[in-house]
Design an enzyme around this catalytic site. Structure first.
Site, PDB file in Angstrom:
ATOM      1  CG  HIS A 102      -2.051   0.935   1.128  1.00 28.15           C
ATOM      2  ND1 HIS A 102      -1.954   2.280   1.384  1.00 28.15           N
ATOM      3  CD2 HIS A 102      -3.316   0.709   0.718  1.00 28.15           C
ATOM      4  CE1 HIS A 102      -3.142   2.831   1.168  1.00 28.15           C
ATOM      5  NE2 HIS A 102      -3.980   1.909   0.763  1.00 28.15           N
ATOM      6  CG  ASP A 134      -8.382  -4.237  -2.963  1.00 31.70           C
ATOM      7  OD1 ASP A 134      -7.594  -3.320  -3.224  1.00 31.70           O
ATOM      8  OD2 ASP A 134      -9.616  -4.079  -2.927  1.00 31.70           O
TER       9      ASP A 134
HETATM   10  C1  SDX Z   1      -6.172   0.026  -2.998  1.00 36.41           C
HETATM   11  O1  SDX Z   1      -4.249   4.472  -2.091  1.00 36.41           O
HETATM   12  C2  SDX Z   1      -5.256   3.905  -1.484  1.00 36.41           C
HETATM   13  O2  SDX Z   1      -5.657   4.276  -0.399  1.00 36.41           O
HETATM   14  C3  SDX Z   1      -5.828   2.714  -2.254  1.00 36.41           C
HETATM   15  C4  SDX Z   1      -6.880   1.911  -1.476  1.00 36.41           C
HETATM   16  C5  SDX Z   1      -8.150   2.718  -1.234  1.00 36.41           C
HETATM   17  O3  SDX Z   1      -8.863   2.391  -0.281  1.00 36.41           O
HETATM   18  O4  SDX Z   1      -8.436   3.624  -2.055  1.00 36.41           O
HETATM   19  O5  SDX Z   1      -6.342   1.486  -0.238  1.00 36.41           O
HETATM   20  C6  SDX Z   1      -7.312   0.682  -2.269  1.00 36.41           C
HETATM   21  O6  SDX Z   1      -5.933   0.347  -4.131  1.00 36.41           O
HETATM   22  C7  SDX Z   1      -5.310  -0.982  -2.268  1.00 36.41           C
HETATM   23  C8  SDX Z   1      -4.101  -1.497  -3.129  1.00 36.41           C
HETATM   24  C9  SDX Z   1      -4.618  -2.595  -4.097  1.00 36.41           C
HETATM   25  N1  SDX Z   1      -3.543  -2.961  -5.051  1.00 36.41           N
HETATM   26  C10 SDX Z   1      -2.905  -4.149  -4.980  1.00 36.41           C
HETATM   27  O7  SDX Z   1      -3.076  -4.960  -4.079  1.00 36.41           O
HETATM   28  C11 SDX Z   1      -1.940  -4.413  -6.134  1.00 36.41           C
HETATM   29  C12 SDX Z   1      -0.623  -4.972  -5.574  1.00 36.41           C
HETATM   30  N2  SDX Z   1       0.022  -3.884  -4.822  1.00 36.41           N
HETATM   31  C13 SDX Z   1       0.999  -3.088  -5.531  1.00 36.41           C
HETATM   32  O8  SDX Z   1       0.877  -2.979  -6.895  1.00 36.41           O
HETATM   33  C14 SDX Z   1       1.494  -1.864  -4.766  1.00 36.41           C
HETATM   34  O9  SDX Z   1       1.774  -2.275  -3.498  1.00 36.41           O
HETATM   35  C15 SDX Z   1       0.599  -0.637  -4.709  1.00 36.41           C
HETATM   36  C16 SDX Z   1       0.146  -0.203  -6.055  1.00 36.41           C
HETATM   37  C17 SDX Z   1      -0.579  -0.873  -3.834  1.00 36.41           C
HETATM   38  C18 SDX Z   1       1.436   0.492  -4.069  1.00 36.41           C
HETATM   39  O10 SDX Z   1       2.455   0.776  -4.959  1.00 36.41           O
HETATM   40  P1  SDX Z   1       3.624   1.870  -4.603  1.00 36.41           P
HETATM   41  O11 SDX Z   1       3.305   2.585  -3.348  1.00 36.41           O
HETATM   42  O12 SDX Z   1       3.865   2.650  -5.849  1.00 36.41           O
HETATM   43  O13 SDX Z   1       4.815   0.947  -4.239  1.00 36.41           O
HETATM   44  P2  SDX Z   1       5.885   0.406  -5.287  1.00 36.41           P
HETATM   45  O14 SDX Z   1       5.169  -0.154  -6.482  1.00 36.41           O
HETATM   46  O15 SDX Z   1       6.887   1.463  -5.499  1.00 36.41           O
HETATM   47  O16 SDX Z   1       6.528  -0.818  -4.480  1.00 36.41           O
HETATM   48  C19 SDX Z   1       7.539  -0.598  -3.521  1.00 36.41           C
HETATM   49  C20 SDX Z   1       8.375  -1.873  -3.571  1.00 36.41           C
HETATM   50  C21 SDX Z   1       8.828  -2.228  -4.988  1.00 36.41           C
HETATM   51  O17 SDX Z   1      10.003  -3.007  -4.861  1.00 36.41           O
HETATM   52  P3  SDX Z   1      11.458  -2.254  -5.089  1.00 36.41           P
HETATM   53  O18 SDX Z   1      11.372  -1.604  -6.464  1.00 36.41           O
HETATM   54  O19 SDX Z   1      11.558  -1.257  -3.959  1.00 36.41           O
HETATM   55  O20 SDX Z   1      12.484  -3.376  -5.024  1.00 36.41           O
HETATM   56  O21 SDX Z   1       7.587  -2.998  -3.146  1.00 36.41           O
HETATM   57  C22 SDX Z   1       7.416  -3.903  -4.243  1.00 36.41           C
HETATM   58  C23 SDX Z   1       7.752  -3.140  -5.513  1.00 36.41           C
HETATM   59  O22 SDX Z   1       8.243  -4.034  -6.505  1.00 36.41           O
HETATM   60  N3  SDX Z   1       6.013  -4.291  -4.203  1.00 36.41           N
HETATM   61  C24 SDX Z   1       5.559  -5.539  -4.375  1.00 36.41           C
HETATM   62  C25 SDX Z   1       4.172  -5.461  -4.195  1.00 36.41           C
HETATM   63  N4  SDX Z   1       3.818  -4.201  -3.930  1.00 36.41           N
HETATM   64  C26 SDX Z   1       4.955  -3.480  -3.934  1.00 36.41           C
HETATM   65  N5  SDX Z   1       6.201  -6.680  -4.671  1.00 36.41           N
HETATM   66  C27 SDX Z   1       5.431  -7.792  -4.788  1.00 36.41           C
HETATM   67  N6  SDX Z   1       4.079  -7.821  -4.630  1.00 36.41           N
HETATM   68  C28 SDX Z   1       3.426  -6.656  -4.328  1.00 36.41           C
HETATM   69  N7  SDX Z   1       2.122  -6.660  -4.165  1.00 36.41           N
END
Ligand code: SDX
Length: 393
Positions: A272, A329
């Site tokens: 998140h 989710d």
């Molecule tokens: C919602 O914003 C809100 O409040 C949203 C929400 C709401 O109520 O409105 O809470 C609802 O959208 C919840 C999130 C649902 N999405 C998912 O579950 C999809 C999977 N999650 C990711 O795609 C990600 O965690 C996000 C999109 C939720 C957040 O992305 P960020 O903040 O841009 O973080 P990032 O992509 O920069 O990740 C940071 C690191 C990265 O690794 P490094 O590059 O630092 O090595 O964490 C890794 C990412 O690769 N990472 C994951 C991961 N999520 C982040 N690795 C594996 N699996 C994951 N799910």
């Protein structure tokens, strides 16, 4: 300073507004709507009461609540021309696309640009109409997908029961709403009702900042929510868990894929932007999943796979270092499934829950007379160059 432009992709470190609606503390895993904790509201309130709280800022008195819910009930019917629009959609249309179209089509019936500073009833009626018709639009988007006739609203039922009946009743047989299902749905909608400046809410504010109508702004929010990185994640989680189940429940293999930078696979429902601790909603939903499945006598093997995945991720350095925890989710789809909601409708349920939050944020943005959203950029393209006629290229 003039001329200095800082780029902040995804606005990770940019505040877009000041808001009095929802408070999040990502480190402590705190979520409050107008100062009330999500734990208390999920336990003691109802979705329509939370909607009133978010939009008008206070919990309603008995009279205010009675008036609010009665007016909503009296506006659940939609113009028959909307049904003609619905009939234009193929059954292959994803319900989210149908929903955003029907919501936007409402502008055909009501004032294009609503100014909250004009007569209050106009704005309030738009808000009431949207809250009232959303379940009808949502259920109809599902009926369109399965090629069944739509059901009209039944004003003798409460908000969630009316939705469930429109979703599942068919002319072929009687349909009784199960109160366990209706109550579970009401709690889930409360948990999704607002979440400060997330992707879809920021979209609603951006569209509304041009003084587009409330309907057009909400339609924009529905489309932003649809993405698998945002609200679409609840559908992606179930598809992921199904794949893991088909794959013999080998969670270790999928965890490795999630950590492999060359593999686009992400553990859906994890991570998140703000919560660097547990998403408080995920805690509540995980407990509700156990309760609801037990009450309904549903034994869904993917719940155990989800718990196994969570257990492994919480003990895996890759996830711990990046502070990746289950988000709202991760477990919600398991409950929706137990309630009989089809997977393609999970993000529609998220949109139904988030609607009062989007409305409250749009109203606050307009009442605060915020300027039209128009960020700048750093240009990285060509310097000036002369046009070359096509026979010279
Ligand atoms: C919602 O914003 C809100 O409040 C949203 C929400 C709401 O109520 O409105 O809470 C609802 O959208 C919840 C999130 C649902 N999405 C998912 O579950 C999809 C999977 N999650 C990711 O795609 C990600 O965690 C996000 C999109 C939720 C957040 O992305 P960020 O903040 O841009 O973080 P990032 O992509 O920069 O990740 C940071 C690191 C990265 O690794 P490094 O590059 O630092 O090595 O964490 C890794 C990412 O690769 N990472 C994951 C991961 N999520 C982040 N690795 C594996 N699996 C994951 N799910």
């Amino acid at each position: 300073e003039s001329g200095v432009i800082t780029i902040d992709p995804g606005f990770k470190n940019t505040g877009s507004t000041q808001s009095a609606i929802t408070f999040l503390d990502g480190e402590k895993g705190i979520l409050r709507y107008r100062g009330y904790s999500i734990e208390e509201l999920a336990e003691k309130s109802t979705f329509l009461e939370v909607s009133y709280l978010l939009i008008y800022g206070e919990l309603p008195t008995p009279d205010q609540y009675q008036e609010f819910t009665k007016t909503i009930t009296n506006h659940t019917l939609v113009h028959e021309d909307i049904k003609k629009i619905l009939e234009g959609f193929p059954s292959t249309a994803h319900p989210m696309g149908v929903l955003s179209s029907l919501v936007c089509a409402q502008t055909a019936f009501y004032p294009a640009s609503l100014d909250p500073n004009r007569a209050a009833p106009e704005v309030d009626m738009s808000i009431i109409r949207l809250l009232a018709k959303m379940p009808t639009f949502a259920a109809w988007s599902f009926k369109n997908q399965i090629g069944h006739p739509v059901n009209y609203p039944d004003n003798s039922l409460d908000y969630c029961s009316n939705f469930l009946k429109m979703m599942f009743a068919t002319p072929a047989e009687a349909y009784e709403v199960d109160p366990v299902v209706a109550n579970a749905l009401d709690k889930l909608l409360i948990l999704h009702a607002d979440h400060e400046q997330n992707c879809s809410t920021s979209t609603v504010r951006m569209v509304g900042s041009s003084h587009a109508s409330l309907y057009a702004s909400i339609s924009g929010g529905i489309n932003a929510l649809w993405g698998p990185l945002h609200g679409g994640a609840n559908q992606a989680v179930i598809e992921m868990l199904e794949n893991i189940k088909k794959d013999g429940g080998d969670t270790k293999k999928w965890m490795a894929k999630a950590k492999d930078k060359n593999d686009p696979f992400r553990l859906m429902g994890f991570g998140h932007r703000v919560y660097k601790n547990f998403d408080p909603r995920a805690r509540i939903i995980k407990k509700a999943a156990d309760d609801v499945l037990a009450k309904l006598g549903v034994n869904d093997p993917i719940l155990e796979i989800a718990k196994g995945l969570e257990e492994e991720a919480l003990n895996d350095s890759y996830f711990v270092e990046r502070k990746l925890y289950p988000n709202v989710d991760f477990y919600s789809g398991i409950i929706y499934r137990a309630l009989g909601i089809p997977t393609d409708m999970f993000t529609v349920m998220f949109a139904m829950g988030r609607l009062p939050g989007w409305i409250a944020q749009w109203k606050e943005m307009r009442e605060n007379k915020e300027p039209i959203g128009r960020p700048r950029q750093v240009y990285t393209g060509y310097n000036e160059r002369a046009y070359a006629p096509i026979d010279k290229r």
